[in-house]
Design an enzyme around this catalytic site. Structure first.
Site, PDB file in Angstrom:
ATOM      1  N   LYS A 181      56.598  15.681  21.223  1.00 46.85           N
ATOM      2  CA  LYS A 181      55.704  14.503  21.234  1.00 46.85           C
ATOM      3  C   LYS A 181      55.071  14.374  22.618  1.00 46.85           C
ATOM      4  O   LYS A 181      55.710  13.970  23.581  1.00 46.85           O
ATOM      5  CB  LYS A 181      56.458  13.208  20.917  1.00 46.85           C
ATOM      6  CG  LYS A 181      55.448  12.090  20.602  1.00 46.85           C
ATOM      7  CD  LYS A 181      55.928  10.704  20.876  1.00 46.85           C
ATOM      8  CE  LYS A 181      55.708  10.213  22.278  1.00 46.85           C
ATOM      9  NZ  LYS A 181      54.304  10.131  22.736  1.00 46.85           N
ATOM     10  N   GLU A 256      64.195  14.162  33.132  1.00 48.28           N
ATOM     11  CA  GLU A 256      63.471  14.522  34.364  1.00 48.28           C
ATOM     12  C   GLU A 256      62.555  13.356  34.686  1.00 48.28           C
ATOM     13  O   GLU A 256      61.578  13.118  33.980  1.00 48.28           O
ATOM     14  CB  GLU A 256      62.677  15.804  34.145  1.00 48.28           C
ATOM     15  CG  GLU A 256      63.587  16.978  33.829  1.00 48.28           C
ATOM     16  CD  GLU A 256      62.832  18.286  33.669  1.00 48.28           C
ATOM     17  OE1 GLU A 256      61.593  18.263  33.658  1.00 48.28           O
ATOM     18  OE2 GLU A 256      63.495  19.315  33.543  1.00 48.28           O
ATOM     19  N   CYS A 289      55.233  14.010  40.019  1.00 49.36           N
ATOM     20  CA  CYS A 289      56.579  13.446  40.178  1.00 49.36           C
ATOM     21  C   CYS A 289      57.212  13.874  41.495  1.00 49.36           C
ATOM     22  O   CYS A 289      57.944  13.125  42.122  1.00 49.36           O
ATOM     23  CB  CYS A 289      57.464  13.883  39.019  1.00 49.36           C
ATOM     24  SG  CYS A 289      57.605  15.663  38.855  1.00 49.36           S
ATOM     25  N   GLU A 384      58.090   4.016  42.980  1.00 51.25           N
ATOM     26  CA  GLU A 384      57.123   5.088  42.726  1.00 51.25           C
ATOM     27  C   GLU A 384      55.772   4.461  42.336  1.00 51.25           C
ATOM     28  O   GLU A 384      55.695   3.674  41.397  1.00 51.25           O
ATOM     29  CB  GLU A 384      57.637   5.953  41.583  1.00 51.25           C
ATOM     30  CG  GLU A 384      56.744   7.132  41.281  1.00 51.25           C
ATOM     31  CD  GLU A 384      57.249   7.943  40.092  1.00 51.25           C
ATOM     32  OE1 GLU A 384      57.563   7.340  39.051  1.00 51.25           O
ATOM     33  OE2 GLU A 384      57.321   9.175  40.217  1.00 51.25           O
TER      34      GLU A 384
HETATM   35  P1  NAD Z   1      56.524   7.249  30.346  1.00 58.13           P
HETATM   36  O1  NAD Z   1      57.988   7.140  30.478  1.00 58.13           O
HETATM   37  O2  NAD Z   1      55.729   6.008  30.196  1.00 58.13           O
HETATM   38  O3  NAD Z   1      56.140   8.149  29.090  1.00 58.13           O
HETATM   39  C1  NAD Z   1      56.579   9.478  28.942  1.00 58.13           C
HETATM   40  C2  NAD Z   1      56.662   9.817  27.472  1.00 58.13           C
HETATM   41  O4  NAD Z   1      57.648   9.005  26.873  1.00 58.13           O
HETATM   42  C3  NAD Z   1      55.375   9.577  26.691  1.00 58.13           C
HETATM   43  O5  NAD Z   1      55.223  10.631  25.769  1.00 58.13           O
HETATM   44  C4  NAD Z   1      55.668   8.284  25.947  1.00 58.13           C
HETATM   45  O6  NAD Z   1      54.955   8.123  24.743  1.00 58.13           O
HETATM   46  C5  NAD Z   1      57.142   8.452  25.675  1.00 58.13           C
HETATM   47  N1  NAD Z   1      57.851   7.200  25.375  1.00 58.13           N
HETATM   48  C6  NAD Z   1      57.574   5.954  25.832  1.00 58.13           C
HETATM   49  N2  NAD Z   1      58.465   5.069  25.313  1.00 58.13           N
HETATM   50  C7  NAD Z   1      59.315   5.778  24.543  1.00 58.13           C
HETATM   51  C8  NAD Z   1      60.447   5.435  23.750  1.00 58.13           C
HETATM   52  N3  NAD Z   1      60.880   4.184  23.666  1.00 58.13           N
HETATM   53  N4  NAD Z   1      61.078   6.408  23.090  1.00 58.13           N
HETATM   54  C9  NAD Z   1      60.675   7.695  23.173  1.00 58.13           C
HETATM   55  N5  NAD Z   1      59.601   8.073  23.893  1.00 58.13           N
HETATM   56  C10 NAD Z   1      58.933   7.130  24.572  1.00 58.13           C
HETATM   57  O7  NAD Z   1      56.049   8.085  31.601  1.00 58.13           O
HETATM   58  P2  NAD Z   1      54.565   8.458  31.998  1.00 58.13           P
HETATM   59  O8  NAD Z   1      53.926   7.257  32.590  1.00 58.13           O
HETATM   60  O9  NAD Z   1      53.893   9.162  30.874  1.00 58.13           O
HETATM   61  O10 NAD Z   1      54.839   9.553  33.126  1.00 58.13           O
HETATM   62  C11 NAD Z   1      54.954   9.256  34.462  1.00 58.13           C
HETATM   63  C12 NAD Z   1      56.406   9.334  34.877  1.00 58.13           C
HETATM   64  O11 NAD Z   1      56.939  10.617  34.607  1.00 58.13           O
HETATM   65  C13 NAD Z   1      56.560   9.149  36.384  1.00 58.13           C
HETATM   66  O12 NAD Z   1      57.671   8.338  36.640  1.00 58.13           O
HETATM   67  C14 NAD Z   1      56.805  10.566  36.872  1.00 58.13           C
HETATM   68  O13 NAD Z   1      57.482  10.658  38.094  1.00 58.13           O
HETATM   69  C15 NAD Z   1      57.604  11.140  35.761  1.00 58.13           C
HETATM   70  N6  NAD Z   1      57.564  12.596  35.784  1.00 58.13           N
HETATM   71  C16 NAD Z   1      58.697  13.289  36.100  1.00 58.13           C
HETATM   72  C17 NAD Z   1      58.663  14.673  36.179  1.00 58.13           C
HETATM   73  C18 NAD Z   1      59.896  15.475  36.509  1.00 58.13           C
HETATM   74  O14 NAD Z   1      59.884  16.653  36.234  1.00 58.13           O
HETATM   75  N7  NAD Z   1      60.923  14.891  37.077  1.00 58.13           N
HETATM   76  C19 NAD Z   1      57.469  15.349  35.923  1.00 58.13           C
HETATM   77  C20 NAD Z   1      56.330  14.620  35.622  1.00 58.13           C
HETATM   78  C21 NAD Z   1      56.382  13.239  35.543  1.00 58.13           C
END
Ligand code: NAD
Length: 487
Positions: A181, A256, A289, A384
Site C-alpha cells: 500500500k 522504519e 528521513c 522532525e
Molecule cells: P505517514 O506515517 O503519515 O504515512 C506512511 C504510510 O502509512 C502511508 O502509506 C499512509 O497511508 C499509511 N498509514 C497512515 N495511517 C495508517 C494506519 N492507521 N494504518 C496503516 N497505514 C497507515 O508518514 P508520511 O508522512 O507518509 O512519511 C513521512 C515520515 O516517514 C517521516 O516521519 C519520515 O521520517 C518517515 N520516513 C522514514 C524512513 C526510514 O527509512 N526510516 C524513510 C522515509 C520516510
C-alpha cells in the site's frame, strides 16, 4: 484516457488496485494532485476493508505456490522485474517526479536505477542464504529460511518506489507474497510496478497493490489475522497505530521511522566538505528521513562555516523539479507546507534567528532555512520538520557535541565531519544511531543493516537482516543412524 487510466507526460497509469492478477476498481476514489503546480492528475481507487480482505486473500492463496517455487526461479523473476524497471526508467522517473515533486534528474540517474538494483540485489542475496550445518553430539542441525507468508508493506510519499521496492524485493525473494500500500499522496509508480511485475511473469496474487488512506485500508490490512509480516516506513504516530493494530495477532512488525539526525562539524574538519554535507540536507526539499537537520559546529569555526554555508545555499536553484538546473523542488502537499511553516514561525517567536529563509515562497515551495539561537529542548530541535529547515548550534568540546547529538528521542543517523580518524572512532562509538557517516553522507550499501534506534524504528532491514525479518528460521535436528536416546 479511459475511466480507469490517467496519463502523466504520455505515460498511462492504471488508477485501480491490482489484486490477484486483476485490476479492481472501488466505489469511491480520491484525487491525486501534483505538488509541482497543483495540477489534478486523476482519481484513484479508494480502498477500504473489502479491498484489504480481497488482497490478503489473494496473497494467501498464492503463497503456497510461491513459497514452493525454487529460490533460483524466484530470483530469475525478480531479475526480469529489474529488466522491466530498467526499460521504463524514463517513464517511472517522470511519473514519480510529477507525483511527489522530487528532482527528475535524481529519479533518472539515481533513484530508478536503484529500484532495479533493489530487485537484483535481493534476488542474488537470497541464493546465498544457506547456513552451514553444525553438529551436536553426532546430530546434524540444519537451518532453513522458510518464507513467513503474506506480508503487508506500507510506504511513505517522500521516495515512493525506492522505499516500496526496498521492501517488495526481499519479501518476494524470501518466498513471501505481498500486499503493497503506497502513500495516498503518491499512488502512481506502485501501479506501474504492478504492470512491470505482471509483464515479467510474476504469478497472479504474488504481488498485490492496493490504494487508499491509512485509516481506511491500512488499518484493515495491519489487523488482518492472515498477515504474517508488516513492514512499515513512515511517521512515529502511524507506527504506534500499526503496532497496536498488529498486537492482537502478534504479527511481527518492522518499523522504519523518522529522525532528527545531527551533523557534527569539528574544527579539524575540511570545512568545504562539511559545508557541502550540510547543504546536501536540503535534498528532496528536506523530505528525507535520514536528513541531518541539526548542524552542530565547534564554536571556533562556526562563523566561517555559516558564512560559507550561506554563500553556497543562496546559489541553489529552487523551482520546477523537471528542470535539469533545479536543486530544490516543491514540498509534497499544502498541509505539509503549513506544518513546516508552523514549526518555523513558532521557533522564531521563541527567539530563534533565521540566518536564511524562514518563510514560504509562491506555490508549494519553502525557502531553504537555517535557524540559530535555538535551545536544545525547543520544539524546533526536538521534532522532525520534514522540510528544508536546518538548525545550527555550537559546541565547545567533544563531550558537548555528543551530548547534543544524542539529545533527542530519535536515533536514525548521524554524520561526523572531522580530520582526525581517532576522534571519528571515539565519537561514532558514543552516538546513538542506526547509521553513522564519517566525512560522507547517504552512502548506502544494500548489504548493510538499516534502521533506527529509539523512536526512529524497530528492527533492521538490508542484506541478511531483511531475510531475518521476512523468513521464519527453522532448525531441523537429525539424529545419526541407529541412534537411541537412553536418557
Ligand atoms: P505517514 O506515517 O503519515 O504515512 C506512511 C504510510 O502509512 C502511508 O502509506 C499512509 O497511508 C499509511 N498509514 C497512515 N495511517 C495508517 C494506519 N492507521 N494504518 C496503516 N497505514 C497507515 O508518514 P508520511 O508522512 O507518509 O512519511 C513521512 C515520515 O516517514 C517521516 O516521519 C519520515 O521520517 C518517515 N520516513 C522514514 C524512513 C526510514 O527509512 N526510516 C524513510 C522515509 C520516510
Amino acid at each position: 484516457m479511459t475511466e480507469h487510466t490517467l496519463k502523466v507526460a504520455g505515460v498511462a497509469v492504471d488508477t485501480r488496485h491490482w489484486i490477484g492478477g486483476e485490476r479492481v476498481a472501488s466505489a469511491g476514489t480520491f484525487t491525486d494532485v501534483s505538488p509541482i503546480d497543483g495540477t489534478v492528475l486523476g482519481e484513484i481507487a479508494r480502498g477500504g476493508p473489502a479491498e484489504a480482505a480481497a488482497a490478503v486473500a489473494a496473497a494467501k492463496s498464492a503463497f503456497p505456490g510461491w513459497a514452493a517455487t525454487p529460490r533460483a526461479e524466484r530470483a530469475r523473476l525478480l531479475h526480469a522485474i529489474a529488466d522491466g524497471v530498467e526499460k521504463r526508467i524514463e517513464e517511472l522517473a517522470i511519473v514519480e517526479t510529477t507525483d511527489n515533486g522530487a528532482l527528475l534528474r535524481s529519479h533518472r540517474r539515481g533513484v530508478m536505477p536503484r529500484v532495479a538494483h533493489n530487485f537484483r540485489f535481493f534476488a542474488d542475496w537470497s541464493l546465498k542464504l544457506d547456513h552451514e550445518d553444525f553438529e551436536t553430539r553426532g546430530h546434524t542441525n540444519h537451518v532453513s529460511w522458510d518464507p513467513a507468508g503474506p506480508s503487508v508493506l506500507i510506504t511513505p510519499w517522500n521516495a515512493p518506489l525506492m522505499l516500496s521496492t526496498w521492501k517488495v524485493a526481499p519479501a518476494l525473494a524470501a518466498g513471501n507474497t505481498v500486499v503493497l500500500k503506497p502513500a495516498e499522496w503518491t499512488p502512481l509508480t506502485a501501479s506501474l510496478l504492478a504492470d512491470i511485475a505482471a509483464e515479467a511473469g510474476l504469478p497472479a496474487g504474488v504481488l498485490n497493490v492496493v490504494q487508499g488512506y491509512g485509516a481506511e485500508i491500512g488499518d484493515a490490512l495491519t489487523s488482518h489475522p492472515d498477515v504474517r509480516r508488516i513492514s512499515f516506513t513512515g511517521s512515529v504516530p502511524t507506527a504506534r497505530r500499526i503496532a497496536a493494530s498488529a498486537a492482537p495477532h502478534l504479527t511481527p512488525v518492522s518499523l522504519e521511522l523518522g529522525g532528527k539526525s545531527p551533523l557534527l562539524v569539528f574544527a579539524d574538519a575540511d570545512l568545504d566538505l562539511a559545508v557541502d554535507l550540510a547543504v546536501e540536507q536540503y535534498d528532496n526539499a528536506g523530505q528525507v528521513c535520514l536528513a541531518a537537520t541539526r548542524i552542530l559546529v565547534e564554536g571556533s569555526v562556526a562563523e566561517e562555516f555559516t558564512r560559507r554555508f550561506v554563500d553556497k545555499t543562496t546559489r541553489l536553484q529552487q523551482g520546477d523539479p523537471r528542470d535539469e538546473a533545479t536543486d530544490i523542488g516543491p514540498n509534497i502537499h499544502p498541509r505539509q507546507l503549513e506544518k513546516i511553516d508552523g514549526f518555523v514561525q513558532r521557533a522564531l517567536t521563541a527567539g530563534a534567528r533565521a540566518v536564511i529563509g524562514g518563510h514560504p515562497k509562491d506555490g508549494q515551495y519553502y525557502a531553504p532555512t537555517l535557524l540559530t539561537d535555538v535551545a536544545q529542548d525547543s520544539e524546533i530541535v526536538q521534532e522532525e520538520v520534514f522540510g528544508p529547515v536546518l538548525t545550527l548550534q555550537t559546541f565547545a568540546d567533544e563531550d558537548e557535541a555528543v551530548r547534543l547529538a544524542n539529545g533527542t528521542r530519535f536515533g536514525l543517523a548521524a554524520t561526523v565531519a572531522t580530520g582526525d580518524p581517532e576522534r571519528a572512532e571515539r565519537v561514532s562509538a558514543q552516538l546513538v544511531a542506526g547509521t553513522v557517516w564519517i566525512n560522507c553522507f547517504f552512502v548506502r550499501d544494500l548489504q548493510a543493516p538499516f534502521g533506527g534506534s529509539r523512536h526512529s524504528g524497530v528492527g533492521r532491514e538490508g542484506g541478511t537482516w531483511s531475510f531475518d525479518f521476512y523468513c521464519d528460521l527453522k532448525n531441523t535436528v537429525t539424529a545419526p543412524k541407529g541412534w537411541k536416546d537412553h536418557g
